[in-house]
Design a protein around this motif. Structure first.
Motif, short mmCIF file in Angstrom:
data_model
loop_
_atom_site.label_atom_id
_atom_site.label_comp_id
_atom_site.label_asym_id
_atom_site.label_seq_id
_atom_site.Cartn_x
_atom_site.Cartn_y
_atom_site.Cartn_z
N ALA A 79 6.36 -5.51 -3.41
CA ALA A 79 4.96 -5.69 -2.99
C ALA A 79 4.16 -4.44 -3.31
O ALA A 79 3.03 -4.52 -3.81
CB ALA A 79 4.91 -6.00 -1.49
N LEU A 80 4.73 -3.26 -3.00
CA LEU A 80 4.03 -2.01 -3.29
C LEU A 80 3.84 -1.82 -4.78
O LEU A 80 2.79 -1.34 -5.24
CB LEU A 80 4.80 -0.82 -2.70
CG LEU A 80 4.77 -0.69 -1.17
CD1 LEU A 80 5.72 0.41 -0.72
CD2 LEU A 80 3.36 -0.39 -0.69
N ASN A 81 4.85 -2.19 -5.55
CA ASN A 81 4.76 -2.05 -7.00
C ASN A 81 3.65 -2.95 -7.55
O ASN A 81 2.87 -2.54 -8.41
CB ASN A 81 6.09 -2.40 -7.64
CG ASN A 81 6.16 -2.02 -9.11
OD1 ASN A 81 5.75 -0.93 -9.49
ND2 ASN A 81 6.66 -2.92 -9.93
N SER A 82 3.59 -4.18 -7.01
CA SER A 82 2.53 -5.10 -7.43
C SER A 82 1.16 -4.56 -7.04
O SER A 82 0.21 -4.59 -7.84
CB SER A 82 2.76 -6.47 -6.80
OG SER A 82 1.72 -7.36 -7.12
N GLU A 83 1.06 -4.04 -5.80
CA GLU A 83 -0.22 -3.47 -5.35
C GLU A 83 -0.59 -2.25 -6.18
O GLU A 83 -1.76 -2.04 -6.51
CB GLU A 83 -0.12 -3.10 -3.87
CG GLU A 83 -1.42 -2.57 -3.29
CD GLU A 83 -1.30 -2.26 -1.81
OE1 GLU A 83 -2.28 -1.73 -1.26
OE2 GLU A 83 -0.25 -2.55 -1.23
N ASN A 84 0.43 -1.45 -6.52
CA ASN A 84 0.17 -0.26 -7.33
C ASN A 84 -0.37 -0.64 -8.71
O ASN A 84 -1.29 0.00 -9.23
CB ASN A 84 1.46 0.55 -7.46
CG ASN A 84 1.25 1.84 -8.23
OD1 ASN A 84 0.43 2.67 -7.87
ND2 ASN A 84 2.01 2.02 -9.31
N LYS A 85 0.18 -1.71 -9.29
CA LYS A 85 -0.32 -2.16 -10.58
C LYS A 85 -1.77 -2.63 -10.47
O LYS A 85 -2.59 -2.35 -11.34
CB LYS A 85 0.56 -3.28 -11.11
CG LYS A 85 1.95 -2.82 -11.55
CD LYS A 85 2.78 -3.99 -12.07
CE LYS A 85 4.16 -3.52 -12.52
NZ LYS A 85 5.01 -4.65 -13.01
N ALA A 86 -2.05 -3.37 -9.35
CA ALA A 86 -3.43 -3.83 -9.15
C ALA A 86 -4.37 -2.65 -8.96
O ALA A 86 -5.48 -2.62 -9.52
CB ALA A 86 -3.49 -4.76 -7.93
N ASN A 87 -3.93 -1.66 -8.16
CA ASN A 87 -4.76 -0.46 -7.95
C ASN A 87 -4.96 0.29 -9.25
O ASN A 87 -6.04 0.83 -9.51
CB ASN A 87 -4.11 0.45 -6.90
CG ASN A 87 -4.21 -0.11 -5.50
OD1 ASN A 87 -5.10 -0.91 -5.22
ND2 ASN A 87 -3.32 0.30 -4.62
N SER A 88 -3.91 0.34 -10.06
CA SER A 88 -4.03 1.03 -11.35
C SER A 88 -5.04 0.34 -12.24
O SER A 88 -5.85 0.98 -12.92
CB SER A 88 -2.65 1.07 -12.03
OG SER A 88 -2.74 1.69 -13.30
N SER A 89 -5.02 -1.00 -12.20
CA SER A 89 -5.99 -1.76 -12.99
C SER A 89 -7.41 -1.52 -12.51
O SER A 89 -8.33 -1.31 -13.30
CB SER A 89 -5.65 -3.25 -12.92
OG SER A 89 -6.60 -4.02 -13.62
N ARG A 90 -7.58 -1.53 -11.16
CA ARG A 90 -8.91 -1.27 -10.60
C ARG A 90 -9.37 0.14 -10.91
O ARG A 90 -10.55 0.38 -11.21
CB ARG A 90 -8.89 -1.50 -9.08
CG ARG A 90 -8.83 -2.96 -8.68
CD ARG A 90 -9.19 -3.14 -7.21
NE ARG A 90 -8.20 -2.55 -6.33
CZ ARG A 90 -7.15 -3.21 -5.85
NH1 ARG A 90 -6.97 -4.48 -6.17
NH2 ARG A 90 -6.29 -2.61 -5.06
N LEU A 91 -8.43 1.09 -10.84
CA LEU A 91 -8.78 2.48 -11.14
C LEU A 91 -9.22 2.63 -12.59
O LEU A 91 -10.19 3.34 -12.87
CB LEU A 91 -7.57 3.38 -10.87
CG LEU A 91 -7.76 4.88 -11.13
CD1 LEU A 91 -8.86 5.43 -10.23
CD2 LEU A 91 -6.46 5.64 -10.90
N THR A 92 -8.54 1.94 -13.49
CA THR A 92 -8.92 1.99 -14.90
C THR A 92 -10.33 1.44 -15.10
O THR A 92 -11.15 2.01 -15.83
CB THR A 92 -7.92 1.19 -15.75
OG1 THR A 92 -6.61 1.76 -15.59
CG2 THR A 92 -8.30 1.23 -17.22
N LYS A 93 -10.61 0.30 -14.42
CA LYS A 93 -11.94 -0.30 -14.53
C LYS A 93 -13.00 0.62 -13.94
O LYS A 93 -14.08 0.82 -14.54
CB LYS A 93 -11.97 -1.64 -13.81
CG LYS A 93 -13.30 -2.39 -13.95
CD LYS A 93 -13.25 -3.73 -13.26
CE LYS A 93 -14.57 -4.49 -13.47
NZ LYS A 93 -15.74 -3.72 -13.02
#
Length: 275
Positions: A78-92
């Motif tokens: 779950a954390l890994n999935s959230e981290n990927k989502a956060n990484s995507s948002r951070l990139t945007k």
């Protein structure tokens, strides 16, 4: 004792259907071996019970560890999935920030150009109108705009809305600069003091006086000096925007004025902001 051993020997013979005569020593040895085997058997059975207990405990611990592992693994996923989502948002967000910074830089560049142009225009006007500054003319910058302030005595006879020759000369010098600055808009503002208007014919009050003086200046600049009328707005402020709130004659004289507000056209900035 010999009788007991004899009896035991006889019993053994009967049980085995054959007779084997054991000497007392041999018999004791066998009994000792039997006892030793029994003791070892007992120890092995105790060891077996302990091992079985340990095995059951280890199975329970392994089950608990497996459950904990599954829970932690689920949390990790779950954390890994959230981290990927956060990484995507951070990139945007980083991309958006770069775009905003680029636009901010463009706006700042335009505003710097505007300020530079405003200061240059002020310098030109001060040089062109230098001979009138002792007669009540001033040039200054407020909020990114150039204000040319002319006292009423420089432009009009007392209580009049007709520009005199001295005032026309000042406006002519002003127009000579403004006709070369086509990207500058003008607002001609009439201001009065707070003294009630009397004996001025059709002029009813300070509103009328401020508006009519502003339109007189506007007509002269457009009809005589040929400034494009689309660049000019005439307004009357009456007595409601004094520059000196005191009630002295000197303060009232400063408040009776025409202000020509020069504003650079900001089409480039407007187009940038509305993209």
């Amino acid at each position: 004792m010999k009788i007991k051993y004899g009896l035991l020997a006889a019993i053994i013979c009967l049980m085995m259907h054959s007779c084997v005569v054991l000497s007392p020593k041999k018999y004791k040895t066998l009994v000792a071996q039997r006892d030793s085997l029994q003791s070892r058997t007992n120890n092995l059975e105790a060891e077996l019970a302990r091992l079985q207990s340990d095995t059951a405990r280890l199975h329970r611990e392994m089950t608990e560890l497996q459950r904990n592992y599954n829970t932690l693994n689920g949390s990790y996923n779950a954390l890994n999935s959230e981290n990927k989502a956060n990484s995507s948002r951070l990139t945007k967000l980083s991309g958006d920030l770069q775009q905003r910074e680029a636009r901010l830089q463009e706006v700042e560049d335009i505003l710097r150009k505007r300020d530079a142009a405003t200061n240059a225009l002020k310098d030109k006007l001060q040089k062109a109108l230098l001979g009138f500054q002792q007669s009540g003319l001033s040039v200054d910058i407020r909020n990114g705009k150039v204000y040319v302030s002319l006292t009423d005595k420089l432009l009009f006879p007392s209580g009049s809305i007709v520009i005199d020759e001295h005032g026309k000369e000042a406006l002519k010098q002003l127009a000579a600069v403004l006709n070369k600055e086509s990207d500058i808009n003008l607002s001609v503002e009439g201001h009065t003091d707070n003294q009630r208007v009397v004996n001025l014919g059709q002029i009813k009050d300070n509103w009328d006086l401020s508006v009519l003086r502003a339109t007189s200046v506007t007509r002269y600049l457009t009809e005589v000096e040929k400034i494009d009328p689309q660049r000019i707005t005439a307004t009357g402020k009456g007595q409601y925007q004094p520059i000196d709130p005191a009630s002295t004659p000197e303060a009232r004289a400063r408040n009776r004025r025409i202000e020509i507000v020069l504003t650079p056209k900001l089409d480039e900035l407007y187009n940038l902001i509305t993209k």
